[in-house]
Design an enzyme around this catalytic site. Structure first.
Site, PDB file in Angstrom:
ATOM      1  N   ALA A  10     -34.741  -4.839  16.931  1.00  0.00           N
ATOM      2  CA  ALA A  10     -33.582  -4.746  17.828  1.00  0.00           C
ATOM      3  C   ALA A  10     -32.596  -5.884  17.629  1.00  0.00           C
ATOM      4  O   ALA A  10     -31.444  -5.788  18.035  1.00  0.00           O
ATOM      5  CB  ALA A  10     -34.060  -4.713  19.280  1.00  0.00           C
ATOM      6  N   ARG A  15     -27.380 -14.170  11.333  1.00  0.00           N
ATOM      7  CA  ARG A  15     -27.214 -14.939  10.097  1.00  0.00           C
ATOM      8  C   ARG A  15     -26.961 -14.069   8.855  1.00  0.00           C
ATOM      9  O   ARG A  15     -26.613 -14.587   7.796  1.00  0.00           O
ATOM     10  CB  ARG A  15     -28.425 -15.852   9.874  1.00  0.00           C
ATOM     11  CG  ARG A  15     -28.412 -17.050  10.825  1.00  0.00           C
ATOM     12  CD  ARG A  15     -29.226 -18.178  10.261  1.00  0.00           C
ATOM     13  NE  ARG A  15     -30.646 -17.986  10.535  1.00  0.00           N
ATOM     14  CZ  ARG A  15     -31.614 -18.368   9.708  1.00  0.00           C
ATOM     15  NH1 ARG A  15     -31.333 -18.904   8.542  1.00  0.00           N
ATOM     16  NH2 ARG A  15     -32.869 -18.185  10.035  1.00  0.00           N
ATOM     17  N   LYS A  22     -29.531  -5.779  10.706  1.00  0.00           N
ATOM     18  CA  LYS A  22     -30.299  -6.520   9.698  1.00  0.00           C
ATOM     19  C   LYS A  22     -31.365  -5.674   9.018  1.00  0.00           C
ATOM     20  O   LYS A  22     -31.492  -5.696   7.785  1.00  0.00           O
ATOM     21  CB  LYS A  22     -30.949  -7.748  10.342  1.00  0.00           C
ATOM     22  CG  LYS A  22     -31.840  -8.498   9.374  1.00  0.00           C
ATOM     23  CD  LYS A  22     -32.189  -9.885   9.848  1.00  0.00           C
ATOM     24  CE  LYS A  22     -33.319  -9.890  10.841  1.00  0.00           C
ATOM     25  NZ  LYS A  22     -33.757 -11.272  11.141  1.00  0.00           N
ATOM     26  N   GLY A 104     -39.434  -5.315  11.684  1.00  0.00           N
ATOM     27  CA  GLY A 104     -38.571  -4.662  10.698  1.00  0.00           C
ATOM     28  C   GLY A 104     -38.031  -5.614   9.653  1.00  0.00           C
ATOM     29  O   GLY A 104     -37.643  -5.192   8.569  1.00  0.00           O
ATOM     30  N   GLU A 154     -44.499 -21.798  21.176  1.00  0.00           N
ATOM     31  CA  GLU A 154     -43.244 -21.753  20.431  1.00  0.00           C
ATOM     32  C   GLU A 154     -42.788 -23.186  20.140  1.00  0.00           C
ATOM     33  O   GLU A 154     -43.000 -24.098  20.942  1.00  0.00           O
ATOM     34  CB  GLU A 154     -42.180 -21.009  21.237  1.00  0.00           C
ATOM     35  CG  GLU A 154     -42.411 -19.515  21.282  1.00  0.00           C
ATOM     36  CD  GLU A 154     -42.521 -18.911  19.895  1.00  0.00           C
ATOM     37  OE1 GLU A 154     -41.505 -18.849  19.197  1.00  0.00           O
ATOM     38  OE2 GLU A 154     -43.635 -18.517  19.499  1.00  0.00           O
ATOM     39  N   ASN A 226     -33.766 -13.439   7.283  1.00  0.00           N
ATOM     40  CA  ASN A 226     -32.744 -13.743   8.286  1.00  0.00           C
ATOM     41  C   ASN A 226     -31.364 -13.921   7.692  1.00  0.00           C
ATOM     42  O   ASN A 226     -30.377 -13.952   8.411  1.00  0.00           O
ATOM     43  CB  ASN A 226     -33.125 -15.031   9.034  1.00  0.00           C
ATOM     44  CG  ASN A 226     -34.451 -14.869   9.741  1.00  0.00           C
ATOM     45  OD1 ASN A 226     -34.578 -14.061  10.642  1.00  0.00           O
ATOM     46  ND2 ASN A 226     -35.455 -15.601   9.299  1.00  0.00           N
ATOM     47  N   ARG A 315     -28.814  10.693 -13.022  1.00  0.00           N
ATOM     48  CA  ARG A 315     -28.530  10.726 -11.578  1.00  0.00           C
ATOM     49  C   ARG A 315     -29.430  11.746 -10.888  1.00  0.00           C
ATOM     50  O   ARG A 315     -30.164  12.482 -11.535  1.00  0.00           O
ATOM     51  CB  ARG A 315     -27.045  11.035 -11.369  1.00  0.00           C
ATOM     52  CG  ARG A 315     -26.132   9.886 -11.810  1.00  0.00           C
ATOM     53  CD  ARG A 315     -24.678  10.290 -11.763  1.00  0.00           C
ATOM     54  NE  ARG A 315     -24.331  10.840 -10.464  1.00  0.00           N
ATOM     55  CZ  ARG A 315     -23.330  11.682 -10.242  1.00  0.00           C
ATOM     56  NH1 ARG A 315     -22.549  12.068 -11.259  1.00  0.00           N
ATOM     57  NH2 ARG A 315     -23.082  12.133  -9.041  1.00  0.00           N
ATOM     58  N   ARG A 422     -10.159  27.309 -29.431  1.00  0.00           N
ATOM     59  CA  ARG A 422      -9.215  26.202 -29.666  1.00  0.00           C
ATOM     60  C   ARG A 422      -8.062  26.777 -30.475  1.00  0.00           C
ATOM     61  O   ARG A 422      -8.162  27.867 -31.053  1.00  0.00           O
ATOM     62  CB  ARG A 422      -9.909  25.070 -30.423  1.00  0.00           C
ATOM     63  CG  ARG A 422     -10.407  25.504 -31.777  1.00  0.00           C
ATOM     64  CD  ARG A 422     -11.208  24.430 -32.489  1.00  0.00           C
ATOM     65  NE  ARG A 422     -11.520  24.876 -33.837  1.00  0.00           N
ATOM     66  CZ  ARG A 422     -12.662  24.643 -34.463  1.00  0.00           C
ATOM     67  NH1 ARG A 422     -13.628  23.965 -33.869  1.00  0.00           N
ATOM     68  NH2 ARG A 422     -12.842  25.070 -35.690  1.00  0.00           N
TER      69      ARG A 422
HETATM   70  C1  UD1 Z   1     -41.103 -15.165  16.527  1.00  0.00           C
HETATM   71  C2  UD1 Z   1     -42.337 -15.668  17.245  1.00  0.00           C
HETATM   72  C3  UD1 Z   1     -42.841 -16.931  16.548  1.00  0.00           C
HETATM   73  C4  UD1 Z   1     -43.138 -16.636  15.096  1.00  0.00           C
HETATM   74  C5  UD1 Z   1     -41.917 -16.040  14.419  1.00  0.00           C
HETATM   75  C6  UD1 Z   1     -42.280 -15.555  13.048  1.00  0.00           C
HETATM   76  C7  UD1 Z   1     -42.022 -15.047  19.609  1.00  0.00           C
HETATM   77  C8  UD1 Z   1     -41.660 -15.531  20.937  1.00  0.00           C
HETATM   78  N1  UD1 Z   1     -41.976 -15.967  18.617  1.00  0.00           N
HETATM   79  O1  UD1 Z   1     -40.108 -16.159  16.673  1.00  0.00           O
HETATM   80  O2  UD1 Z   1     -44.013 -17.411  17.182  1.00  0.00           O
HETATM   81  O3  UD1 Z   1     -43.552 -17.811  14.419  1.00  0.00           O
HETATM   82  O4  UD1 Z   1     -41.412 -14.893  15.153  1.00  0.00           O
HETATM   83  O5  UD1 Z   1     -41.127 -15.170  12.338  1.00  0.00           O
HETATM   84  O6  UD1 Z   1     -42.372 -13.892  19.443  1.00  0.00           O
HETATM   85  N2  UD1 Z   1     -36.711  -8.887  18.499  1.00  0.00           N
HETATM   86  C9  UD1 Z   1     -36.398  -7.747  19.210  1.00  0.00           C
HETATM   87  N3  UD1 Z   1     -35.995  -7.885  20.498  1.00  0.00           N
HETATM   88  C10 UD1 Z   1     -35.909  -9.089  21.116  1.00  0.00           C
HETATM   89  C11 UD1 Z   1     -36.238 -10.246  20.379  1.00  0.00           C
HETATM   90  C12 UD1 Z   1     -36.647 -10.112  19.068  1.00  0.00           C
HETATM   91  O7  UD1 Z   1     -36.458  -6.644  18.680  1.00  0.00           O
HETATM   92  O8  UD1 Z   1     -35.564  -9.100  22.294  1.00  0.00           O
HETATM   93  C13 UD1 Z   1     -37.153  -8.736  17.103  1.00  0.00           C
HETATM   94  C14 UD1 Z   1     -36.126  -9.362  16.172  1.00  0.00           C
HETATM   95  O9  UD1 Z   1     -35.225  -8.376  15.703  1.00  0.00           O
HETATM   96  C15 UD1 Z   1     -36.991  -9.903  15.050  1.00  0.00           C
HETATM   97  C16 UD1 Z   1     -38.342 -10.159  15.711  1.00  0.00           C
HETATM   98  O10 UD1 Z   1     -38.340  -9.446  16.914  1.00  0.00           O
HETATM   99  O11 UD1 Z   1     -37.206  -8.937  14.046  1.00  0.00           O
HETATM  100  C17 UD1 Z   1     -38.626 -11.621  15.943  1.00  0.00           C
HETATM  101  O12 UD1 Z   1     -37.661 -12.146  16.816  1.00  0.00           O
HETATM  102  P1  UD1 Z   1     -37.029 -13.586  16.617  1.00  0.00           P
HETATM  103  O13 UD1 Z   1     -36.061 -13.820  17.720  1.00  0.00           O
HETATM  104  O14 UD1 Z   1     -36.562 -13.756  15.228  1.00  0.00           O
HETATM  105  O15 UD1 Z   1     -38.313 -14.490  16.867  1.00  0.00           O
HETATM  106  P2  UD1 Z   1     -38.548 -15.947  16.347  1.00  0.00           P
HETATM  107  O16 UD1 Z   1     -37.803 -16.891  17.175  1.00  0.00           O
HETATM  108  O17 UD1 Z   1     -38.345 -16.016  14.885  1.00  0.00           O
HETATM  109 CA    CA Z   2     -37.286 -14.749  13.201  1.00  0.00          CA
END
Ligand code: UD1
Ligand code: CA
Length: 447
Positions: A10, A15, A22, A104, A154, A226, A315, A422
Site C-alpha cells: 500500500a 523514494r 512502487k 510487494g 523498531e 525503495n 515479438r 511489377r
Molecule cells: C518494516 C518493519 C521493520 C523491518 C523492515 C524491513 C514494521 C513496523 N517495521 O519497517 O522492522 O526491519 O520493514 O524492511 O513493520 N505498508 C503498507 N501499509 C502501511 C505501512 C506499510 O502497506 O500502512 C507496506 C509498505 O508498502 C512496505 C511495507 O509495508 O512495502 C513495509 O513498510 P515500511 O514503512 O517500509 O516499513 P519499514 O519502516 O521499512
Molecule cells: Ca521499508
C-alpha cells in the site's frame, strides 16, 4: 496446513519518485509484486490477498493479471504495517489455517526459506523471518531472550543496547490467521512513528504465553526496494541468478553478463546464446537452438535446432518450428514458421503462416496492416518468395509457388505458379551514354 498470503503493497514508495506505485515497477519484465506472489506461490496458498493503497486499482489489476483468484484489500490510509495486515481480515473471512505476511517490495524470498518458516510453525505460534545485517541501519531489531524471540524493536524506538543487535527483522511473519488478527487487535500506535507496527505482535504474543521464533535467511533474499538504485540492484541480482541457473540447465552463453532474462524465460539444454541477447516475458527456447548476438525475443517459442539472429526480433506470437532460420534484421510477430523454413535477411513477417521448407527472400514484407485492420498472409510449403516481395494481406501463396523479386502481390498465387507483379522492364539502346554526354556538355557551358 492451508496457507493464505497477505502481501503488503500500500505504501507510496516516495523514494522511487514515480507516478507508478512502487510495487508495479518491473524486475526482469514483471512487476516486483508479481515476483513476491511467485515466491509465495511455492507454498501453494489457498488464498492470496494483496493490500493496496496508493494506485490500488492498478495494483489490483496487476495482481489479478498474474493470478485471477487474487483478492485485493484496500488500505485507504497508511497507518502502519499492522493496520495494513488488518485490512486483509475481510478477505480471509472463513479461512482456517496459517497466514504469511509478505511484502510487494521484497521480491526474492526463496522457496527454501518459506519451507523453513512453515516447518518452524509446527513448534512455534509466531515465526518471524530475520537476517544478520551487514549494516543493520534502520531495520527493526530481533531481541532473543531465553531461546525465544521476545520482541521486535523498531530502530526509532530502540535503546543503544538494542541498536547494537545485528539480527534484523525482514518483516515477513507467519502465524495462525485467527491468532494473527487477534494479536493485531491489541496493537497500539504509541511509538516514535505514531504507527501501528506489525512488529508489536511478537511482544504481545509473548505476554499471552505464546511462543515465537526466528528463521534466518541470507540478507540478499530480504532485499527491499525503495529507490531506483535499489531497483537496478535487484535487477542485477535477479540476472546473476538467472544466468547461473541457465548454465546449470546446460545453456552456453559466450558472455553471460550481457544476456538478460525475463522472470519466466525457459531455455533448453545445449542451446547457445551469443552476446547481447534480451529476453522479454513469455519466451520458451527449446533444446539445441542458437540465439545469435543482439537479438530481442518476447512472447515467442523457438524450437529445437532453430537459429535466430544475429540482430533478429521475435515479438509475441512468433512460433518457430524445428530448424527454422530467422536471420539478421528480421522481425517476426504473430506468425508460425514451419519446419526448416528460412527468413534470412531484412524482412517483416507479421500475422502470417509459412509452410515447411519455404524460403523467404531478402527484404520481403507482409503488408498486414491497412491502417485499421490486420490481415493474414498464408504461405504454403516449399514456396520461394523472391527478394523484396510485398505480400499485401490478406493473401495466400500456394505450395511450391514462387514470386518474382520486387513483386507487389495483391492476389492469391495458386500452388506451383509463378507470380510476377511489377512493371515490365524496357531497355533503350545507347540512351544512357547520350544522356550523360548531354548533361556534361550543359555543365561545361556553365548553365
Ligand atoms: C518494516 C518493519 C521493520 C523491518 C523492515 C524491513 C514494521 C513496523 N517495521 O519497517 O522492522 O526491519 O520493514 O524492511 O513493520 N505498508 C503498507 N501499509 C502501511 C505501512 C506499510 O502497506 O500502512 C507496506 C509498505 O508498502 C512496505 C511495507 O509495508 O512495502 C513495509 O513498510 P515500511 O514503512 O517500509 O516499513 P519499514 O519502516 O521499512
Ligand atoms: Ca521499508
Amino acid at each position: 496446513m492451508a496457507i493464505a498470503l497477505i502481501i503488503l503493497g500500500a505504501g507510496m514508495g516516495t523514494r522511487m519518485n514515480s507516478d507508478l506505485p512502487k510495487v508495479l515497477h518491473h524486475i526482469a519484465g514483471a512487476p516486483m509484486l508479481v515476483h513476491a506472489m511467485r515466491s509465495g506461490a511455492a507454498l501453494d496458498p489457498a488464498r492470496t490477498v494483496v493490500v493496496a493503497g496508493h494506485g490500488a486499482d492498478a495494483v489490483g489489476k496487476a495482481a489479478a493479471a498474474y493470478d485471477p483468484d487474487t483478492l485485493t484489500a484496500l488500505q485507504a490510509e497508511q497507518l502502519g504495517t499492522a493496520h495494513a495486515v488488518a485490512q486483509a481480515r475481510a478477505a480471509l473471512e472463513g479461512f482456517d489455517g496459517d497466514a504469511l505476511v509478505l511484502y510487494g517490495d521484497t521480491p526474492f524470498i526463496s522457496d527454501e526459506t518459506l519451507a523453513a518458516m512453515a516447518a518452524a510453525r509446527l513448534t512455534h505460534d509466531v515465526v518471524v523471518l530475520g537476517f544478520e545485517a551487514a549494516d543493520p541501519g534502520r531495520y527493526g531489531r530481533l531481541i532473543i531472550e531465553n531461546d525465544q524471540l521476545d520482541r521486535i524493536v523498531e530502530y526509532k524506538d530502540a535503546t543503544e543496547a538494542e541498536r547494537a543487535v545485528t539480527l534484523c527483522n525482514s518483516g515477513v511473519v507467519a502465524a495462525d490467521a485467527a491468532t494473527l488478527f487477534d494479536l493485531i487487535d491489541a496493537v497500539e500506535n504509541d511509538n516514535a512513528a505514531g504507527e501501528y507496527y506489525l512488529t508489536d505482535i511478537v511482544g504481545i504474543a509473548r505476554t499471552r504465553g505464546l511462543s515465537a521464533t526466528v528463521v534466518a535467511c541470507d540478507e540478499a533474499e530480504t532485499l527491499g526496494i525503495n529507490s531506483r538504485a535499489e531497483l537496478a540492484q535487484a535487477e542485477k541480482l535477479f540476472q546473476a541468478k538467472a544466468r547461473l541457473e541457465a548454465q546449470e540447465d546446460g545453456v552456453t552463453m559466450v558472455a553471460p553478463e550481457t544476456v538478460f532474462f525475463a522472470y519466466d524465460t525457459v531455455v533448453g539444454r545445449d542451446t547457445l546464446i551469443e552476446p547481447n541477447v534480451v529476453f522479454g516475458p513469455g519466451v520458451t527456447v527449446e533444446t539445441g537452438a542458437t540465439i545469435r548476438a543482439f537479438s530481442h525475443l518476447e512472447g515467442c517459442h523457438v524450437s529445437r535446432g532453430a537459429v535466430v539472429g544475429p540482430y533478429a526480433r521475435l515479438r509475441p506470437g512468433a512460433e518457430l518450428a524445428e530448424n527454422v532460420k530467422v536471420g539478421n534484421f528480421v522481425e517476426v510477430k504473430n506468425a508460425q514458421i514451419a519446419e526448416g523454413a528460412k527468413v534470412n535477411h531484412l524482412s517483416y513477417i507479421g500475422d502470417a503462416s509459412i509452410g515447411k521448407s519455404s524460403n523467404i527472400g531478402a527484404g520481403t514484407i507482409t503488408c498486414n496492416y491497412d491502417g485499421v485492420f490486420k490481415h493474414k498472409t498464408t504461405i504454403g510449403a516449399d514456396a520461394f518468395i523472391g527478394s523484396n516481395t510485398m505480400l499485401v494481406a490478406p493473401v495466400t501463396i500456394g505450395d511450391a509457388a514462387m514470386t518474382g523479386s520486387g513483386s507487389v502481390i495483391t492476389r492469391d498465387v495458386p500452388k506451383g505458379d509463378l507470380a510476377v507483379g511489377r512493371a515490365k522492364q524496357e531497355n533503350k539502346p545507347g540512351f544512357a551514354v547520350r544522356l550523360f554526354e548531354k548533361l556534361k556538355a550543359r555543365k561545361a557551358k556553365g548553365s
